[in-house]
Design an enzyme around this catalytic site. Structure first.
Site, PDB file in Angstrom:
ATOM      1  N   ASP A 156       0.876  -1.348  -0.124  1.00 41.48           N
ATOM      2  CA  ASP A 156      -0.073  -0.070   0.009  1.00 41.48           C
ATOM      3  C   ASP A 156       0.712   1.251  -0.085  1.00 41.48           C
ATOM      4  OD1 ASP A 156       1.044  -0.419   2.472  1.00 41.48           O
ATOM      5  OD2 ASP A 156      -0.980  -1.042   3.234  1.00 41.48           O
ATOM      6  N   ASP A 197      -6.958  -3.461  14.779  1.00 44.23           N
ATOM      7  CA  ASP A 197      -8.296  -4.057  14.504  1.00 44.23           C
ATOM      8  C   ASP A 197      -8.410  -5.272  13.446  1.00 44.23           C
ATOM      9  OD1 ASP A 197      -7.309  -2.842  12.201  1.00 44.23           O
ATOM     10  OD2 ASP A 197      -8.939  -1.219  12.075  1.00 44.23           O
ATOM     11  N   HIS A 221      -6.698  -5.396  10.354  1.00 40.61           N
ATOM     12  CA  HIS A 221      -6.716  -4.924   8.888  1.00 40.61           C
ATOM     13  C   HIS A 221      -5.443  -5.670   8.352  1.00 40.61           C
ATOM     14  CE1 HIS A 221      -4.828  -0.782  10.236  1.00 40.61           C
ATOM     15  NE2 HIS A 221      -3.786  -1.704   9.559  1.00 40.61           N
ATOM     16  N   GLU A 273      -9.609  -1.956   5.603  1.00 38.90           N
ATOM     17  CA  GLU A 273     -10.053  -1.937   6.968  1.00 38.90           C
ATOM     18  C   GLU A 273     -11.360  -2.794   7.123  1.00 38.90           C
ATOM     19  OE1 GLU A 273      -8.326  -0.047   8.669  1.00 38.90           O
ATOM     20  OE2 GLU A 273      -7.857   1.877   8.014  1.00 38.90           O
TER      21      GLU A 273
HETATM   22  C1  F6R Z   1       1.671  -1.740   6.044  1.00 49.04           C
HETATM   23  C2  F6R Z   1       0.357  -2.194   6.219  1.00 49.04           C
HETATM   24  C3  F6R Z   1      -0.524  -2.347   7.270  1.00 49.04           C
HETATM   25  C4  F6R Z   1       0.455  -2.570   8.575  1.00 49.04           C
HETATM   26  C5  F6R Z   1      -0.388  -2.583   9.860  1.00 49.04           C
HETATM   27  C6  F6R Z   1       0.628  -2.972  11.295  1.00 49.04           C
HETATM   28  O1  F6R Z   1       2.113  -1.735   4.588  1.00 49.04           O
HETATM   29  O2  F6R Z   1      -0.064  -2.771   5.191  1.00 49.04           O
HETATM   30  O3  F6R Z   1      -1.275  -3.291   7.390  1.00 49.04           O
HETATM   31  O4  F6R Z   1       1.131  -3.958   8.605  1.00 49.04           O
HETATM   32  O5  F6R Z   1      -1.083  -1.440  10.120  1.00 49.04           O
HETATM   33  O6  F6R Z   1       1.270  -1.647  11.289  1.00 49.04           O
HETATM   34  P1  F6R Z   1       2.497  -1.691  12.348  1.00 49.04           P
HETATM   35  O7  F6R Z   1       3.500  -2.773  12.030  1.00 49.04           O
HETATM   36  O8  F6R Z   1       3.199  -0.413  12.403  1.00 49.04           O
HETATM   37  O9  F6R Z   1       1.939  -1.999  13.548  1.00 49.04           O
END
Ligand code: F6R
Length: 271
Positions: free
Chosen positions: A77, A146, A148, A153
């Protein structure tokens, strides 16, 4: 689902590096005498969680154990509204934390392009590029508190493809630590869809810290639901979760996962 519970974040990074190097074949890809017809396609994540893994890959590359010369990569992303040179963009994150330190060939690492006039076209083009590359062989994932994955989301279609998504307040709050204010956190992103992620041949999901405990419990032991996007991974036939003790603390079958891993190691040793 294979659930591997490890002591702490450092142990997760180490085990994830060993597992991914083995599964991607990064040590074999080290031999320049064997160029592949088709590069191995790696899916990459950003955020705090994979940083230890990326450091371990860089170390292994710099000490001559592995090479990325025969790989290509697609990131999950990118935020809408941040140009690639913005230090908070995922383009900048990937350059600083991985690409500048390894030998992945220039032009073979892709991140959704969001500084364009037509975001939907850009998302569709990204999906097409993944298809043209033959799909993702090995996908690294983090998980949101959450549940995702990517920026899919809660409520995302479980069949979705790469597209523009609006970020929830929770995700923006979780990521506000990288920005001066909550208002500065972008409100949208282009993300691979859940269907796109599910097409990856093999998936390694990493999670560390107590903040991920509920998301991990819901992903592994809860019902499959769009309200916990990662729960769809229960339908994938090659998913490994590497998580630390804190992220594992709410799992009701914790002892069983530990015993299964011990048995797996025993079988590997006798082979
Ligand atoms: C990042 C992504 C998100 C993260 C998730 C956890 O490319 O796709 O899904 O993996 O938000 O983020 P952290 O590792 O910062 O807790």
């Amino acid at each position: 689902m294979r659930v591997v519970i490890l002591k702490n974040a450092a142990a997760v990074a180490q085990a994830a590096a060993e597992e991914s190097i083995h599964r991607i074949g990064l040590a074999d890809l080290n031999t320049p005498a064997t160029p592949l017809e088709k590069p191995v396609v790696i899916g990459l994540a950003t955020g705090g969680t994979p940083l230890g893994l990326y450091r371990a890959w860089i170390q292994a590359y710099q000490s001559g154990q592995i090479s990325f010369a025969n790989t290509m990569s697609f990131n999950l992303d990118e935020y809408v509204g941040l140009p690639p040179e913005d230090p908070r963009s995922y383009h900048a994150y990937m350059n600083e934390n991985l690409f500048w330190h390894i030998d992945i060939p220039t032009g073979r690492s892709f991140i959704p392009r969001t500084n364009v006039s037509n975001l939907e076209e850009s998302a569709a083009d990204y999906e097409w590029k993944i298809e043209q590359a033959g799909g993702i062989d090995y996908q690294i994932l983090g998980i949101g508190s959450d549940g995702h994955i990517g920026f899919n989301e809660m409520g995302s279609s479980l069949a979705s493809r790469t597209r523009v998504k609006t970020l929830t307040k929770k995700t923006r709050l979780d990521n506000a630590r990288y920005f001066d204010t909550l208002e500065a956190v972008p409100t949208m992103a282009i993300t691979m869809g859940i269907g796109t992620i599910m097409n990856a041949r093999s998936i390694l999901l990493l999670a560390t810290g107590a903040g991920k405990a509920k998301a991990i419990r819901d992903t592994v032991e809860g019902p499959v639901t769009a309200m916990v996007p990662a729960s769809i991974l229960q339908f994938h036939d090659d998913v490994t979760l590497m998580i630390d003790e804190e992220a594992a603390q709410d799992l009701s079958q914790r002892e069983y996962y530990l015993e299964s891993e011990a048995n797996r190691r025993r079988i590997e040793q006798t082979n």
